[in-house]
Design a protein around this motif. Structure first.
Motif, mmCIF file in Angstrom:
data_model
loop_
_atom_site.group_PDB
_atom_site.id
_atom_site.type_symbol
_atom_site.label_atom_id
_atom_site.label_comp_id
_atom_site.label_asym_id
_atom_site.label_seq_id
_atom_site.Cartn_x
_atom_site.Cartn_y
_atom_site.Cartn_z
ATOM 1 N N GLY A 1 -5.758 -7.925 -0.632
ATOM 2 C CA GLY A 1 -4.452 -7.291 -0.735
ATOM 3 C C GLY A 1 -4.448 -6.194 -1.778
ATOM 4 O O GLY A 1 -5.324 -6.110 -2.641
ATOM 5 N N VAL A 2 -3.437 -5.357 -1.680
ATOM 6 C CA VAL A 2 -3.330 -4.215 -2.582
ATOM 7 C C VAL A 2 -3.078 -4.717 -3.998
ATOM 8 O O VAL A 2 -2.282 -5.626 -4.232
ATOM 9 N N GLY A 3 -3.764 -4.108 -4.953
ATOM 10 C CA GLY A 3 -3.609 -4.519 -6.346
ATOM 11 C C GLY A 3 -2.828 -3.504 -7.147
ATOM 12 O O GLY A 3 -2.012 -2.743 -6.619
ATOM 13 N N GLY A 4 -3.078 -3.480 -8.445
ATOM 14 C CA GLY A 4 -2.323 -2.615 -9.346
ATOM 15 C C GLY A 4 -3.170 -1.599 -10.063
ATOM 16 O O GLY A 4 -2.876 -1.258 -11.214
ATOM 17 N N ASP A 5 -4.224 -1.104 -9.425
ATOM 18 C CA ASP A 5 -5.053 -0.068 -10.052
ATOM 19 C C ASP A 5 -4.330 1.278 -9.997
ATOM 20 O O ASP A 5 -3.665 1.589 -8.997
ATOM 21 N N TRP A 6 -4.484 2.066 -11.060
ATOM 22 C CA TRP A 6 -3.895 3.412 -11.030
ATOM 23 C C TRP A 6 -4.712 4.361 -11.889
ATOM 24 O O TRP A 6 -5.547 3.945 -12.696
ATOM 25 N N PHE A 7 -4.480 5.649 -11.670
ATOM 26 C CA PHE A 7 -5.128 6.697 -12.458
ATOM 27 C C PHE A 7 -4.133 7.841 -12.582
ATOM 28 O O PHE A 7 -3.153 7.935 -11.832
ATOM 29 N N THR B 1 4.513 -3.394 -10.863
ATOM 30 C CA THR B 1 4.161 -3.378 -12.286
ATOM 31 C C THR B 1 3.327 -2.152 -12.626
ATOM 32 O O THR B 1 3.508 -1.519 -13.680
ATOM 33 N N MET B 2 2.406 -1.807 -11.726
ATOM 34 C CA MET B 2 1.613 -0.601 -11.938
ATOM 35 C C MET B 2 2.502 0.632 -12.059
ATOM 36 O O MET B 2 2.287 1.490 -12.924
ATOM 37 N N GLY B 3 3.514 0.741 -11.183
ATOM 38 C CA GLY B 3 4.410 1.890 -11.247
ATOM 39 C C GLY B 3 5.153 1.975 -12.568
ATOM 40 O O GLY B 3 5.331 3.072 -13.125
ATOM 41 N N ARG B 4 5.565 0.830 -13.088
ATOM 42 C CA ARG B 4 6.278 0.828 -14.365
ATOM 43 C C ARG B 4 5.348 1.247 -15.504
ATOM 44 O O ARG B 4 5.753 2.014 -16.393
ATOM 45 N N LEU B 5 4.113 0.768 -15.471
ATOM 46 C CA LEU B 5 3.182 1.132 -16.541
ATOM 47 C C LEU B 5 2.797 2.601 -16.453
ATOM 48 O O LEU B 5 2.669 3.280 -17.478
ATOM 49 N N ARG B 6 2.592 3.106 -15.239
ATOM 50 C CA ARG B 6 2.235 4.522 -15.110
ATOM 51 C C ARG B 6 3.372 5.412 -15.615
ATOM 52 O O ARG B 6 3.144 6.420 -16.297
ATOM 53 N N THR B 7 4.615 5.042 -15.284
ATOM 54 C CA THR B 7 5.756 5.812 -15.781
ATOM 55 C C THR B 7 5.819 5.755 -17.300
ATOM 56 O O THR B 7 6.101 6.766 -17.974
ATOM 57 N N ALA B 8 5.547 4.559 -17.857
ATOM 58 C CA ALA B 8 5.580 4.424 -19.318
ATOM 59 C C ALA B 8 4.496 5.282 -19.964
ATOM 60 O O ALA B 8 4.735 5.921 -21.002
ATOM 61 N N LEU C 1 0.831 -1.204 0.000
ATOM 62 C CA LEU C 1 0.000 0.000 0.000
ATOM 63 C C LEU C 1 0.865 1.253 0.000
ATOM 64 O O LEU C 1 0.556 2.236 -0.680
ATOM 65 N N ALA C 2 1.968 1.225 0.784
ATOM 66 C CA ALA C 2 2.871 2.382 0.778
ATOM 67 C C ALA C 2 3.494 2.573 -0.597
ATOM 68 O O ALA C 2 3.625 3.710 -1.083
ATOM 69 N N LEU C 3 3.876 1.451 -1.231
ATOM 70 C CA LEU C 3 4.423 1.551 -2.586
ATOM 71 C C LEU C 3 3.373 2.078 -3.549
ATOM 72 O O LEU C 3 3.657 2.955 -4.387
ATOM 73 N N MET D 1 -6.183 11.774 -19.672
ATOM 74 C CA MET D 1 -6.706 11.089 -18.485
ATOM 75 C C MET D 1 -6.554 9.594 -18.709
ATOM 76 O O MET D 1 -6.904 9.072 -19.773
ATOM 77 N N VAL D 2 -6.050 8.899 -17.700
ATOM 78 C CA VAL D 2 -5.779 7.477 -17.839
ATOM 79 C C VAL D 2 -6.202 6.756 -16.571
ATOM 80 O O VAL D 2 -6.046 7.258 -15.461
ATOM 81 N N VAL D 3 -6.773 5.564 -16.749
ATOM 82 C CA VAL D 3 -7.101 4.656 -15.653
ATOM 83 C C VAL D 3 -6.677 3.264 -16.091
ATOM 84 O O VAL D 3 -6.940 2.853 -17.226
ATOM 85 N N GLY D 4 -5.999 2.531 -15.190
ATOM 86 C CA GLY D 4 -5.525 1.191 -15.542
ATOM 87 C C GLY D 4 -5.646 0.234 -14.381
ATOM 88 O O GLY D 4 -5.832 0.630 -13.221
ATOM 89 N N ASP D 5 -5.515 -1.047 -14.681
ATOM 90 C CA ASP D 5 -5.671 -2.106 -13.679
ATOM 91 C C ASP D 5 -4.745 -3.255 -14.049
ATOM 92 O O ASP D 5 -4.905 -3.890 -15.097
ATOM 93 N N VAL D 6 -3.756 -3.511 -13.172
ATOM 94 C CA VAL D 6 -2.829 -4.627 -13.367
ATOM 95 C C VAL D 6 -3.424 -5.882 -12.745
ATOM 96 O O VAL D 6 -3.993 -5.839 -11.642
#
Length: 794
Positions: free
Chosen positions: A459-465, A492-499, A429-431, A477-482
């Motif tokens: 558990g924490v997943g890979g959702d991001w916006f 993995t979410m962090g890598r995709l958001r950076t990309a 969650l902190a990550l 505007m972007v929304v994604g779900d790993v």
């Protein structure tokens, strides 16, 4: 030599007949019964001993035993009717079978001493027996029952069962006896009570049978009681262990698991149970390794009592307390074993003398026995469970200790698993939170609000916006779900958001951006599988670009739920965007869709955790989402809150939820100016003049000098290196002035460092120094070079 028993072998007749019907053995009792000597019978067919026409009935289906009467030939030539019992047996496994035939020489006649023998057997039988008359009043008991009751027969004769025992359980026994007396059907009743004068309770199995005379007249009820305490305790122990395996560890929550341990033990093992856990000694959250040193600081995780509200508890739930070396908690933790008080060396009052308040609480509630069981798992000490008795009169036994240790060991593994899960969840969650935007950027194109909620149990997943400012006042505007949960999904979410941010900076169209993102997920899958794992990495994504000048929005999605649009004053609807394949399949195309949005439209982007529910289907969830959005279209923050409150269950969602709301803004035409520029370098000066005049009309004269230089450089480069037609556009809002020069060439400029004697090459360097950022983007007709100039606030 084997032991010789004092039996008269000739008191019964015995013969052995093999499978072929040949007599193999004939004893002295058989000779006395029929007169034939063994030598006259053995080795001859047994059928020769049967009277003519005397054929024995076939044996039972299992063939193991047969009984009946046979007419057998006597040596004197006559026949005797004999009662015979036959057993089929094998002398060795797999060997031939044989029949053992036996018959009592005395027949069924009673001897003169049989009545005395029967009377002595009933009186001295180890099975406790009592006889009640038709009024269910005691008429007789044997010695074993007198010992159970603790009173002689003459003192209780004529009394009913409740009058003899005085316990509520005896009333139930009497009701069952009455049922037997009326129906005549025997019954078994189990009861757990103390025998007369004993300290410990016993488990009794009472068998009840109606008594009648030869004419069928009801005489009373016979009750025989069997002490099956050992079997009862074994059965209860197995039941409690099985119950503990089912009830403990239903969630990955430390506090809930500790409470389940307390709930299982009350009232089965104790009247009050407290569970105290050690505090982690470092930031990693690892439990304290054994041994533990005193004094010990413990946090009350759970307690349970047979009394409502647990008045025996001294420490409140969630509070910490310090326990010295003389306390039950510290003693068992220091010794790393279960300690029971009172025992041979420790009195309970002395053990609790370290705390006057606890001593008073023990005396108030009459606690007479305490058992402290350390909670240990995987070589680490997690805490201690303290079991106390005050309503149950019996102390803790060695069997109670084994049972408590077995249940606590099961709970310890569950608590350790919950702790490990909580630690991993907090880390993930902190990550996750560090990778998600803390504040959404303020843009001229949209006003946005967002929410992210981790899954309650999975558990924490890979959702991001994300909200990404683009050139020309546009906004992405972007929304994604790993796929998956845990630290790996967050990383993995962090890598995709950076990309996505990197690809957005080069102004790729939504469908092109998803294509590049799909290639990245394919590579991540290949890398993840290189260490022998399955390497399955998957994700869904929705990417939208809104232009406030044209008020058009381009959307593409990769297996993600489509966005929902609420136009001002209009009904809520789903945007028809081609679904596209999820990211990670590779080689599949993505199709965009373009929409014109009125100013003030609310665009809703979300992950599937918001609408997937066990209580309702997907269509019902999406309709509910539309209804909530239609009701709360004022404050976007309030709308986000109401959406989560209305769609998610009270205990939290089973999957991560990311929600992004964006209200569109339109840029007025008065804030945009555009000119067609002829491909003539001599006309650059008039263009600069038009720019200055336009800035004066906008009240932006302070930015005129910088804008002149930037426009002059961009227009000159377009005339020299670009292709006709060339177009200049100025856009501004309260904080930024944007200069854009477009031409038909697809060749993008690049910044280079000019050498000392170079006559050119310094233009873009000058633009980079004068503006807050600059860049280029490809269009359908060529390219656009843009630069942003920060406007000074008055």
């Amino acid at each position: 030599m084997g032991r010789v028993l004092p039996f008269d072998e000739s008191a019964s007749a015995r013969a052995v007949v093999d499978e072929n019907g040949v007599v193999r053995h004939w004893n002295e009792g058989a000779r006395r019964l029929l007169g034939h000597a063994p030598g006259d019978v053995e080795g001859r067919p047994a059928a020769a001993l049967l009277a003519p026409g005397s054929v024995p009935a076939p044996p039972a289906p299992d063939g193991g035993r047969w009984s009946g009467t046979l007419d057998l030939r006597h040596r004197d030539g006559g026949f005797r009717t004999v009662s015979v019992l036959a057993h089929h047996r094998r002398t060795e496994p797999g060997g031939p079978g044989e029949w053992l035939l036996v018959s009592a020489l005395e027949g069924g006649a009673r001897r003169p001493g049989d009545d005395l023998l029967l009377s002595a057997a009933l009186a001295q039988s180890p099975c406790a027996m009592a006889v009640y008359d038709e009024q269910l009043r005691l008429r007789a008991i044997n010695d074993a029952m007198a010992e159970v009751v603790g009173l002689p027969e003459d003192r209780i004769r004529g009394l009913r069962a409740p009058e003899i025992s005085g316990t509520p359980a005896s009333g139930d026994v009497e009701r069952r006896m009455h049922d037997v007396l009326v129906s005549g059907v025997p019954r078994d009743v189990e009861a757990y009570l103390r025998a007369g004068g004993e300290e410990h309770a016993h488990a009794w199995l009472a068998r009840m049978t109606r008594l009648t005379d030869a004419g069928g007249r009801v005489l009373g009820v016979c009750l025989s009681a069997h002490d099956f305490s050992d079997q009862f305790r074994s059965r209860e122990r197995l039941r409690l262990v099985n119950e503990a395996s089912v009830r403990i560890g239903t969630t990955l929550d430390v506090t809930r698991t500790a409470q389940e341990l307390a709930d299982v033990c009350v009232p089965a093992l104790a009247d009050f149970v407290s569970v105290d856990l050690l505090e982690p000694v470092d930031q990693s959250g690892d439990p304290t390794p054994a041994p533990v040193t005193a004094p010990v600081t413990l946090r009350r995780a759970a307690h349970r009592s047979v009394n409502p509200g647990a008045p025996e508890a001294v420490v409140e739930l969630g509070r910490t307390d310090v326990y010295p070396a003389s306390s039950p908690q510290a003693d068992s933790l220091l010794a790393a074993r279960t300690i029971v008080a009172p025992d041979e060396t420790t009195a309970l009052a002395d053990w609790l003398s370290w705390d006057r308040r606890r001593g008073e609480r023990v005396a108030e509630h009459g606690i007479h026995a305490t058992m402290s069981v350390p909670i240990q798992a995987r070589g680490a000490t997690l805490g201690v469970a303290v079991l106390s008795r005050f309503r149950r009169p019996d102390p803790f036994t060695s069997e109670d200790v084994l049972l408590a240790e077995e249940i606590t060991a099961r709970a310890a593994v569950c608590i350790d698993n919950a702790r490990r899960f909580s630690r991993e969840r907090e880390t993930a969650l902190a990550l996750q939170r560090s990778l998600l935007p803390r504040n959404l950027p303020r843009t001229a194109g949209v006003q946005a609000a967002s929410r992210y909620l981790p899954a309650a149990r999975a558990g924490v997943g890979g959702d991001w916006f994300d909200v990404i400012p683009l050139s020309g006042m546009r906004v992405a505007m972007v929304v994604g779900d790993v796929v998956g949960h845990g630290i790996q999904a967050s990383a993995t979410m962090g890598r995709l958001r950076t990309a996505v941010r990197t690809l957005a900076d080069i102004d790729l169209a939504p469908e092109e951006l998803l294509t590049h993102l799909d290639d990245l997920v394919v590579r991540l899958s290949a890398e993840a599988g290189s260490d022998g794992t399955t390497g399955e990495v998957g994700a869904t994504c929705l990417y939208a670009v809104y232009d406030p000048v044209s008020r058009r929005c381009t959307v593409a999605r990769a297996g993600h739920p489509p966005p929902i649009l609420i136009p001002p004053g209009g009904p809520c609807r789903q945007l028809a965007v081609p679904a596209g394949p999820p990211l990670g399949l590779g080689g599949m195309p993505f199709e965009p869709a373009e929409f014109e949005l009125a100013e003030g439209s609310v665009l809703t982007l979300y992950t599937d955790g918001l609408v997937e529910s066990r209580e309702r289907d997907l269509d019902a969830s999406q309709q509910l989402l539309c209804d909530v959005l239609a009701r709360y279209s004022g404050s976007l923050d309030d709308t986000c809150h109401e959406v989560l409150r209305s769609l998610l269950p009270p205990g939290g969602a089973s999957d991560d939820v990311a929600l992004l709301l964006a209200r569109t803004r339109g840029l007025p035409a008065s804030q945009v100016a555009a000119w067609d520029v002829p491909a003539d370098p001599s006309l650059v000066a008039p263009v600069r003049k038009h720019v200055v005049e336009q800035l004066d009309s906008w009240g932006l004269s302070d930015a005129g000098f910088t804008a002149e230089l930037v426009v002059s450089e961009l227009v000159t480069n377009a005339i020299r290196y670009g292709e006709h037609p060339i177009r200049l556009r100025l856009i501004h809002d309260e904080t930024t002035l944007i200069c854009e020069v477009s031409d038909s060439s697809h060749t993008a400029p690049h910044l280079r460092r000019a050498r000392t004697f170079d006559e050119g090459g310094r233009g873009l360097l000058l633009v980079a120094q004068l503006t807050q950022r600059w860049g280029s983007r490809h269009t359908a007709d060529g390219k656009t070079i843009w630069a942003e100039i920060a406007l000074l606030e008055e």
